[in-house]
Design a protein around this motif. Sequence first.
Motif, PDB file in Angstrom:
ATOM      1  N   GLU A   1      91.027  43.295  65.801  1.00  0.00           N
ATOM      2  CA  GLU A   1      91.563  42.890  66.386  1.00  0.00           C
ATOM      3  C   GLU A   1      90.890  41.958  66.807  1.00  0.00           C
ATOM      4  O   GLU A   1      91.171  40.583  66.189  1.00  0.00           O
ATOM      5  N   PHE A   2      89.381  42.010  67.195  1.00  0.00           N
ATOM      6  CA  PHE A   2      88.461  40.274  66.775  1.00  0.00           C
ATOM      7  C   PHE A   2      88.702  40.171  65.601  1.00  0.00           C
ATOM      8  O   PHE A   2      88.562  39.031  65.336  1.00  0.00           O
ATOM      9  N   TYR A   3      88.073  41.023  64.932  1.00  0.00           N
ATOM     10  CA  TYR A   3      87.872  40.555  62.845  1.00  0.00           C
ATOM     11  C   TYR A   3      89.049  39.496  62.496  1.00  0.00           C
ATOM     12  O   TYR A   3      88.851  38.749  61.636  1.00  0.00           O
TER      13      TYR A   3
ATOM     14  N   SER B   1      76.006  40.825  64.691  1.00  0.00           N
ATOM     15  CA  SER B   1      75.535  40.166  64.463  1.00  0.00           C
ATOM     16  C   SER B   1      74.815  39.586  63.604  1.00  0.00           C
ATOM     17  O   SER B   1      73.311  40.029  63.492  1.00  0.00           O
ATOM     18  N   VAL B   2      74.956  39.510  62.590  1.00  0.00           N
ATOM     19  CA  VAL B   2      74.484  38.651  61.097  1.00  0.00           C
ATOM     20  C   VAL B   2      73.365  37.560  61.309  1.00  0.00           C
ATOM     21  O   VAL B   2      72.213  37.606  60.722  1.00  0.00           O
ATOM     22  N   HIS B   3      73.881  36.944  62.477  1.00  0.00           N
ATOM     23  CA  HIS B   3      72.438  35.628  62.537  1.00  0.00           C
ATOM     24  C   HIS B   3      72.208  35.084  63.905  1.00  0.00           C
ATOM     25  O   HIS B   3      70.818  35.075  63.952  1.00  0.00           O
ATOM     26  N   GLY B   4      72.288  36.767  64.660  1.00  0.00           N
ATOM     27  CA  GLY B   4      71.672  36.695  65.944  1.00  0.00           C
ATOM     28  C   GLY B   4      70.176  36.740  66.119  1.00  0.00           C
ATOM     29  O   GLY B   4      69.221  36.512  66.957  1.00  0.00           O
ATOM     30  N   ALA B   5      68.712  37.065  64.869  1.00  0.00           N
ATOM     31  CA  ALA B   5      67.573  37.768  65.044  1.00  0.00           C
ATOM     32  C   ALA B   5      67.254  36.216  64.225  1.00  0.00           C
ATOM     33  O   ALA B   5      66.457  36.474  65.335  1.00  0.00           O
TER      34      ALA B   5
ATOM     35  N   PHE C   1      81.898  36.449  73.085  1.00  0.00           N
ATOM     36  CA  PHE C   1      80.471  36.419  73.187  1.00  0.00           C
ATOM     37  C   PHE C   1      80.721  36.774  71.616  1.00  0.00           C
ATOM     38  O   PHE C   1      79.393  36.524  71.002  1.00  0.00           O
ATOM     39  N   GLY C   2      81.439  37.317  70.721  1.00  0.00           N
ATOM     40  CA  GLY C   2      80.716  37.438  69.553  1.00  0.00           C
ATOM     41  C   GLY C   2      80.272  38.971  69.614  1.00  0.00           C
ATOM     42  O   GLY C   2      80.104  39.655  69.932  1.00  0.00           O
ATOM     43  N   PRO C   3      80.133  39.566  68.317  1.00  0.00           N
ATOM     44  CA  PRO C   3      79.935  40.655  68.053  1.00  0.00           C
ATOM     45  C   PRO C   3      78.813  41.286  68.393  1.00  0.00           C
ATOM     46  O   PRO C   3      78.227  40.754  68.836  1.00  0.00           O
TER      47      PRO C   3
ATOM     48  N   ASN D   1      78.026  31.272  78.233  1.00  0.00           N
ATOM     49  CA  ASN D   1      76.888  30.931  76.578  1.00  0.00           C
ATOM     50  C   ASN D   1      76.563  29.785  76.792  1.00  0.00           C
ATOM     51  O   ASN D   1      75.954  29.541  76.391  1.00  0.00           O
ATOM     52  N   GLN D   2      77.473  28.444  77.862  1.00  0.00           N
ATOM     53  CA  GLN D   2      76.656  27.360  77.000  1.00  0.00           C
ATOM     54  C   GLN D   2      75.269  26.907  77.974  1.00  0.00           C
ATOM     55  O   GLN D   2      74.682  26.068  77.536  1.00  0.00           O
ATOM     56  N   ILE D   3      75.081  27.861  79.306  1.00  0.00           N
ATOM     57  CA  ILE D   3      73.961  27.081  79.439  1.00  0.00           C
ATOM     58  C   ILE D   3      72.788  27.758  78.999  1.00  0.00           C
ATOM     59  O   ILE D   3      71.652  26.567  78.881  1.00  0.00           O
TER      60      ILE D   3
ATOM     61  N   ALA E   1      86.081  26.105  57.375  1.00  0.00           N
ATOM     62  CA  ALA E   1      84.936  26.748  58.754  1.00  0.00           C
ATOM     63  C   ALA E   1      86.222  27.540  59.788  1.00  0.00           C
ATOM     64  O   ALA E   1      87.146  27.593  60.251  1.00  0.00           O
ATOM     65  N   LYS E   2      85.043  28.186  60.917  1.00  0.00           N
ATOM     66  CA  LYS E   2      85.599  28.513  61.788  1.00  0.00           C
ATOM     67  C   LYS E   2      86.069  28.128  63.072  1.00  0.00           C
ATOM     68  O   LYS E   2      84.612  26.966  63.222  1.00  0.00           O
ATOM     69  N   TYR E   3      86.092  28.835  63.565  1.00  0.00           N
ATOM     70  CA  TYR E   3      86.219  28.095  65.555  1.00  0.00           C
ATOM     71  C   TYR E   3      86.477  29.245  65.754  1.00  0.00           C
ATOM     72  O   TYR E   3      87.173  30.258  66.193  1.00  0.00           O
ATOM     73  N   SER E   4      86.306  28.859  67.594  1.00  0.00           N
ATOM     74  CA  SER E   4      86.103  30.240  68.647  1.00  0.00           C
ATOM     75  C   SER E   4      88.148  31.423  68.483  1.00  0.00           C
ATOM     76  O   SER E   4      89.086  30.873  68.316  1.00  0.00           O
ATOM     77  N   SER E   5      87.502  32.288  68.044  1.00  0.00           N
ATOM     78  CA  SER E   5      89.185  33.256  67.985  1.00  0.00           C
ATOM     79  C   SER E   5      89.578  32.955  69.553  1.00  0.00           C
ATOM     80  O   SER E   5      91.144  33.573  68.892  1.00  0.00           O
ATOM     81  N   ILE E   6      89.496  32.530  70.059  1.00  0.00           N
ATOM     82  CA  ILE E   6      89.740  33.212  71.754  1.00  0.00           C
ATOM     83  C   ILE E   6      91.489  32.105  70.885  1.00  0.00           C
ATOM     84  O   ILE E   6      91.948  32.076  71.963  1.00  0.00           O
ATOM     85  N   PHE E   7      90.868  30.879  70.997  1.00  0.00           N
ATOM     86  CA  PHE E   7      92.455  30.026  70.676  1.00  0.00           C
ATOM     87  C   PHE E   7      93.251  30.136  69.611  1.00  0.00           C
ATOM     88  O   PHE E   7      93.895  28.971  69.784  1.00  0.00           O
ATOM     89  N   ASN E   8      93.393  31.274  69.487  1.00  0.00           N
ATOM     90  CA  ASN E   8      94.033  31.894  68.616  1.00  0.00           C
ATOM     91  C   ASN E   8      95.442  32.587  69.416  1.00  0.00           C
ATOM     92  O   ASN E   8      96.160  33.358  68.415  1.00  0.00           O
TER      93      ASN E   8
END
Length: 309
Positions: free
Chosen positions: A265-267, A204-208, A197-199, A134-136, A104-111
């Motif tokens: 770097e993100f990927y 974005s694979v799931h965006g649409a 915020f993602g790619p 992102n969450q509002i 499972a993934k989790y946010s990149s930022i915590f690495n």
Amino acid sequence: ELEGDERAFQERIDAGVRIEPQDWMPETYRKTLVRQISQHAHSEIVGMLPEGNWITRAPSLQRKATLLAKVQDEGGHGLYLYAAAETLGVSRDDLIEALHSGKAKYSSIFNYPTLTWADIGAIGWLVDGAAIINQIPLCRCSYGPYGRAMVRVCKEESFHQRQGFDIMAKLAAGTQAQKRMAQDALNRWWWPAVMMFGPPDGESVHGAQSAAWKIKLHGNDDLRQKFIDQTVPQADLIGLTIPDPALSLNAETGHHEIGPIDWDEFYRVVKGDGPCNRERLATRVEAWEKGAWVREAAMAHAMKQRNAA
Ligand code: ACO
């Protein structure tokens, strides 16, 4: 063209009707939510580690109490989110197993590592600041339990963002060494926060599909821009410099334009090869194993209660 149940489902979404656990839903909608909500839950839990690392070293009793409360809030967010995922028919044990096995993934930022006290300021200011943006919108997402969980999460995140900005503002107004420490933390956290915020929408694979289902109300790029426009003036206010020589304000659009983002770097980080990925997962797994006796005791207690009844 959608037909039958799927069409009726989409019409309910389009009309702004909320979907609840007992309602019919397409299997792909359910799976998308399980994926996003569980990744989100894992992020909250793994997100406790970089800051937890500084609780014993906070520079005053007040800073320590504040940080402790903040890290506990993140643990609470993880629990609301696991509970929201469970309403979709998955078990918490399976989700946690997926995290611990690296599936499972989790946010990149915590690495990324927390090297100095200023990193705690930068995380609250930038990472929690990004999380709120992102969450509002997620408070209004189409799935009821997820949206409702986000309301309280966002209130707590705004306290987290304030405490982080306060740390940065104090350091930036302090001695030369303190100001350098704050600038160094901003230098290291800025780009990872922008990547959170993602790619880009085009990748974005799931965006649409998630937009059509109102799971996502804004694209990754729009939210990223909102974060940049909000944060640049805050850095100016406390006299810190955003580490981007190409940064400029476009007077026509009113938006800040940034230099290129290092998506390699993100990927790399998302695929498990960031500075702290291995350490974070190992720490989580160890905490889970060391906590086995608590789960066993809780089960034994529940059994006793049941047998007594
Ligand atoms: N870190 C790790 N993985 C990411 C990140 C990131 N910052 N951004 C995107 N990804 C992954 C996606 O999970 C997806 O992978 P998958 O198909 O294996 O699940 C892939 O990259 C492609 O991205 P998208 O198609 O754009 O994915 P999605 O539509 O899910 O959008 C986003 C990603 C914006 C993070 C969305 O899932 C979301 O809003 N999640 C809820 C918020 C959240 O999880 N916040 C966690 C950090 S905040 C905090 O915890 C304090």
